[in-house]
Design an enzyme around this catalytic site. Structure first.
Site, mmCIF file in Angstrom:
data_model
loop_
_atom_site.group_PDB
_atom_site.id
_atom_site.type_symbol
_atom_site.label_atom_id
_atom_site.label_comp_id
_atom_site.label_asym_id
_atom_site.label_seq_id
_atom_site.Cartn_x
_atom_site.Cartn_y
_atom_site.Cartn_z
ATOM 1 N N THR A 46 7.020 -0.432 13.028
ATOM 2 C CA THR A 46 8.152 0.399 12.692
ATOM 3 C C THR A 46 8.567 1.738 13.199
ATOM 4 O O THR A 46 9.769 1.993 13.489
ATOM 5 C CB THR A 46 7.866 0.489 11.025
ATOM 6 O OG1 THR A 46 7.565 -0.768 10.581
ATOM 7 C CG2 THR A 46 9.408 0.839 9.974
ATOM 8 N N LYS A 99 -1.488 10.380 8.915
ATOM 9 C CA LYS A 99 -1.798 11.245 8.150
ATOM 10 C C LYS A 99 -3.361 11.073 7.768
ATOM 11 O O LYS A 99 -4.007 12.142 7.631
ATOM 12 C CB LYS A 99 -1.027 11.324 6.810
ATOM 13 C CG LYS A 99 -1.147 9.780 6.080
ATOM 14 C CD LYS A 99 0.043 9.382 5.745
ATOM 15 C CE LYS A 99 0.472 8.142 6.562
ATOM 16 N NZ LYS A 99 1.893 7.591 6.656
ATOM 17 N N GLU A 106 4.344 16.376 12.548
ATOM 18 C CA GLU A 106 5.213 16.633 11.448
ATOM 19 C C GLU A 106 5.496 15.469 10.560
ATOM 20 O O GLU A 106 5.818 15.458 9.502
ATOM 21 C CB GLU A 106 6.509 17.122 12.268
ATOM 22 C CG GLU A 106 7.728 17.255 11.554
ATOM 23 C CD GLU A 106 7.541 18.668 10.482
ATOM 24 O OE1 GLU A 106 7.432 19.802 10.987
ATOM 25 O OE2 GLU A 106 7.206 18.317 9.158
ATOM 26 N N VAL A 131 3.324 14.235 6.944
ATOM 27 C CA VAL A 131 3.552 14.396 5.579
ATOM 28 C C VAL A 131 5.138 14.570 5.361
ATOM 29 O O VAL A 131 6.061 14.934 6.344
ATOM 30 C CB VAL A 131 3.281 15.666 5.511
ATOM 31 C CG1 VAL A 131 3.338 16.198 3.885
ATOM 32 C CG2 VAL A 131 1.823 15.747 5.822
ATOM 33 N N GLY A 186 7.468 12.067 6.080
ATOM 34 C CA GLY A 186 8.536 11.559 6.734
ATOM 35 C C GLY A 186 9.355 12.391 7.658
ATOM 36 O O GLY A 186 8.887 12.918 8.559
ATOM 37 N N GLU A 197 3.649 -2.159 0.291
ATOM 38 C CA GLU A 197 2.800 -2.760 1.256
ATOM 39 C C GLU A 197 1.945 -4.205 0.443
ATOM 40 O O GLU A 197 1.967 -3.966 -0.770
ATOM 41 C CB GLU A 197 1.648 -1.735 1.627
ATOM 42 C CG GLU A 197 1.804 -0.509 2.172
ATOM 43 C CD GLU A 197 2.322 -0.580 3.765
ATOM 44 O OE1 GLU A 197 2.008 -1.585 4.407
ATOM 45 O OE2 GLU A 197 3.278 0.230 4.063
ATOM 46 N N ASP A 226 -2.797 7.858 -0.122
ATOM 47 C CA ASP A 226 -1.960 8.621 0.887
ATOM 48 C C ASP A 226 -1.391 9.764 0.556
ATOM 49 O O ASP A 226 -1.310 10.755 1.364
ATOM 50 C CB ASP A 226 -0.630 7.460 0.777
ATOM 51 C CG ASP A 226 0.622 7.814 1.723
ATOM 52 O OD1 ASP A 226 0.346 7.547 2.904
ATOM 53 O OD2 ASP A 226 1.503 8.418 1.391
ATOM 54 N N LYS A 279 -1.957 13.725 2.439
ATOM 55 C CA LYS A 279 -0.815 14.476 2.573
ATOM 56 C C LYS A 279 -1.035 16.053 2.031
ATOM 57 O O LYS A 279 -0.818 16.902 2.776
ATOM 58 C CB LYS A 279 0.428 13.924 2.311
ATOM 59 C CG LYS A 279 0.642 12.540 3.121
ATOM 60 C CD LYS A 279 1.964 11.827 2.395
ATOM 61 C CE LYS A 279 2.332 10.526 3.264
ATOM 62 N NZ LYS A 279 3.226 9.684 2.426
#
Ligand code: HSE
Length: 426
Positions: A14, A99, A123, A126, A128, A184, A195, A199
């Site tokens: 993706t 991440k 960048e 964290v 997006g 997911e 997740d 971050k």
């Protein structure tokens, strides 16, 4: 830049396909020398490109001396870690959106990068598409950061928003989100808070210029949040959000954690709904700033990745020691994190009790003897079996004391169940 900087792209899933298409459509100063991808179906989407640039062997990118920037977009630890280490040893700069890798292996990777005079930019790891790493390293570098609060996971924010809007249960909304492809198939990393923990650990490491050990970051996910809590929170003027938190700013004792919170409706972060992410940073002298936007997705994430590649490409075309401010110089210092038991918070506590005289008094007594100052205690509704639902709200109290009080409530025969404890943002 006179000569195009050549890059190697690892992975066209993706994010990788977003990066590839962004470069092809909008960027003329880069040359994609090679793309490593094992899935022929993904390569099949790009039959219009010279097929010689594709390989299923990432080592070809690492060993290609023309490639100056190695862009890793496969995610996860293996094989990404080993490949990035080899690329660094071959003097390639790194751009990644990974991440988990930065949170778990940042220390060794940054040290290795420094030894080899290359830079690692992340960048996209964290928030997006939200610029947050660069602002923390550069634009806000004059500040002493005193606090950060972030909605750092879009999937859980989407689920909490839907639960609030529809009154549905966590399980129902998760199932629907999976069906629509928003969550997911294995939602563990998002739902359990992993997740968001990666971050917030990365942000904290930048704010304090030290390593933050991901294993010491306290985390809770959103699986225990029910529509009942969301409804009560609303009545009291709050929304429930999964928050990555950094508090106090005491250099030797940093409070870094992820858990659901009741966020006051007037706090700017409470209006961040759906898949959006936001990070509020408090610092001196800036006071409070908020960054918000799309925290995931093909093109928003590609925006951050390609921004990193372009920044690096420009630097390496003009200097042999690129981006001194973008290098992480804290790898040699470990942050000491405050244990959750030592933190001070306001609390929302929901219990189910036998509906009998004196229950409220006993709850108040338990709190009082554990130094917990209540700001509210409300009997909400009767349950069919005759039990009463009671909500307690506290002033600032020590987590250790609150856990002890919960233990005492649990042993009290009039308390049938402790349904939930959620911390409250001030
Ligand atoms: N799964 C993450 C989210 C995006 O839902 O925000 C990638 O970190």
């Amino acid at each position: 830049m006179d000569k195009k900087i050549q890059i190697g792209l690892l992975g066209i899933g993706t994010v990788g396909s977003g990066v590839l298409e962004t470069i092809l459509n909008h960027v003329s100063t880069l040359e994609i020398k090679k793309i490593a991808e094992k899935d022929p179906a993904k390569i099949g989407q790009y039959l219009h490109l010279p097929q010689g640039i594709f390989t299923d062997n990432a080592e070809e990118l690492i060993n290609d001396t023309d490639i100056k920037i190695f862009v890793e977009l496969i995610g996860g630890i293996n094989p990404a870690l080993g490949l990035i280490k080899k690329a660094i040893q071959n003097k390639k700069h790194i751009v990644t959106a990974n991440k988990e890798l930065i949170a778990k292996h940042g220390k060794e990777l940054f040290e290795l990068a420094e030894k080899n005079n290359v830079v690692i930019l992340y960048e996209a790891a964290v928030g997006g598409g939200i610029p947050i790493i660069m602002p923390l390293k550069q634009s806000l570098s004059a500040n002493k950061i005193t606090g950060m609060a972030g909605i750092l996971n879009g999937t859980t924010n989407y689920i909490l928003t839907k639960m609030e809007q529809e009154g549905s249960s966590f399980e129902e909304v998760l199932k629907e989100a999976q069906k629509r492809g928003y969550a997911e198939a294995d939602p563990t990393a998002d739902m359990q808070g992993y997740d968001a923990a990666y971050k917030i650990a990365i942000l904290a490491s930048l704010a304090f210029n030290k390593n933050v050990d991901i294993n010491s970051v306290y985390k809770e996910g959103i699986v225990g949040i029910s529509p009942v809590d969301i409804g009560y929170a609303k009545e009291f003027g709050y929304k429930i959000k999964l928050i990555g938190l950094v508090q106090n700013g005491e250099i030797e004792n940093i409070d870094v954690r992820v858990h659901p919170m009741l966020v006051p409706e007037e706090h700017p972060i409470s209006g961040i709904d759906g898949v959006l992410n936001a990070i509020v940073i408090e610092g001196e002298p800036v006071s409070r700033v908020m960054f918000s936007g799309p925290g995931a997705g093909k093109f928003p994430t590609a925006s951050s990745v390609v921004g990193d590649i372009l920044s690096l490409a420009h630097e390496i075309s003009v200097t042999d020691y690129p981006m001194p401010m973008m290098r992480f110089s804290g790898a040699g210092k470990d942050a000491v994190l405050k244990d959750i038991s030592e933190t001070n918070n306001k609390y929302y506590i929901r219990v189910t009790a036998v509906n009998t005289p004196g229950v409220m008094g006993e709850l108040g007594t338990i709190c009082g003897r554990n130094s917990i100052n209540l700001s509210g205690i409300v009997q909400k509704e009767m349950i069919e079996d005759g039990s009463a639902m009671i909500v307690l709200l506290t002033e600032l109290a020590r987590e250790k004391d609150v856990q002890k009080a919960l233990g005492e409530m649990g042993e009290n025969p009039k308390i049938k169940e402790i349904n939930n404890l959620i911390r409250v943002m001030e």
